[in-house]
Design an enzyme around this catalytic site. Structure first.
Site, PDB file in Angstrom:
ATOM      1  N   ASP A 176      28.267   3.670 -66.334  1.00 16.03           N
ATOM      2  CA  ASP A 176      28.688   2.282 -66.548  1.00 16.03           C
ATOM      3  C   ASP A 176      28.001   1.418 -65.499  1.00 16.03           C
ATOM      4  O   ASP A 176      27.753   1.871 -64.380  1.00 16.03           O
ATOM      5  CB  ASP A 176      30.211   2.151 -66.416  1.00 16.03           C
ATOM      6  CG  ASP A 176      30.959   2.805 -67.564  1.00 16.03           C
ATOM      7  OD1 ASP A 176      30.448   2.813 -68.692  1.00 16.03           O
ATOM      8  OD2 ASP A 176      32.074   3.300 -67.322  1.00 16.03           O
ATOM      9  N   ASP A 212      29.700   0.687 -74.711  1.00 16.45           N
ATOM     10  CA  ASP A 212      31.065   0.142 -74.738  1.00 16.45           C
ATOM     11  C   ASP A 212      31.081  -1.249 -75.358  1.00 16.45           C
ATOM     12  O   ASP A 212      31.982  -1.592 -76.131  1.00 16.45           O
ATOM     13  CB  ASP A 212      31.643   0.058 -73.321  1.00 16.45           C
ATOM     14  CG  ASP A 212      31.830   1.400 -72.655  1.00 16.45           C
ATOM     15  OD1 ASP A 212      32.016   2.406 -73.372  1.00 16.45           O
ATOM     16  OD2 ASP A 212      31.790   1.450 -71.405  1.00 16.45           O
TER      17      ASP A 212
END
Length: 181
Positions: A131, A149
């Protein structure tokens, strides 16, 4: 002479378009995660993009989207997450191959498919998901996320919008004003 109609010629490419979109999401996800991994260390200071609001970071998330289940341990977590992801991919691919109707529906499913595959790849290869997008308001931080995401979230939004619009159309077509002609 019945011949082959235009719709028969365009049907196959139309069914493949969502898979092209999903592949684009996976490619963008892989490229961005590669750039982050090769240029920003796990413990490096966040790089301000918009000070006080948006940073680029490098985190490795062992959980699911937005850090959920990150603290769960044991081999069952990865098996559960990988199994669930594969099941989601199979259901979405089946829906798309069967010719899910409507551009919103197909686009939403394609974005979820690409995002789920992008994160599944990370989970299988690295046992974590990279991330790097961090959004915050002052000291209030939203969990870091990535392109996959984002695609899943936008795709889910499109699916909800499609359900709402479909419901609105059905309710409008069954209203008393529409049935009187």
């Amino acid at each position: 002479d019945k011949g082959i109609g235009w719709s028969a010629l365009t049907e196959k490419p139309r069914r493949l378009l969502p898979f092209v979109l999903a592949a684009g999401v996976v490619l963008l996800d892989r490229i961005t995660k590669g750039i982050i991994k090769s240029n920003i260390g796990l413990w490096d200071r966040p790089r301000d993009v918009i000070p006080g609001f948006f940073d680029i970071v490098h985190t490795e998330n062992p959980g699911i989207a937005f850090g959920l289940l990150a603290d769960a341990s044991g081999p069952w977590r990865n098996l559960l997450l990988i199994g669930f992801s594969i099941a989601v991919l199979a259901v979405i691919a089946t829906m798309l191959l069967r010719g899910a109707h409507g551009a919103l529906l197909r686009s939403g499913l394609a974005l979820v498919l690409g995002g789920a595959f992008g994160n599944l790849y990370d989970r299988i290869v690295n046992r974590t998901v990279t991330d790097f997008i961090e959004v915050h308001a002052g000291q209030h931080f939203f969990p870091a996320f990535n392109v996959a995401d984002s695609a899943i979230s936008v795709g889910a939004g499109l699916l909800l919008l499609d359900m709402w619009l479909t419901r609105e159309r059905k309710s409008a077509s069954s209203s008393p004003e529409c049935s009187r002609s």
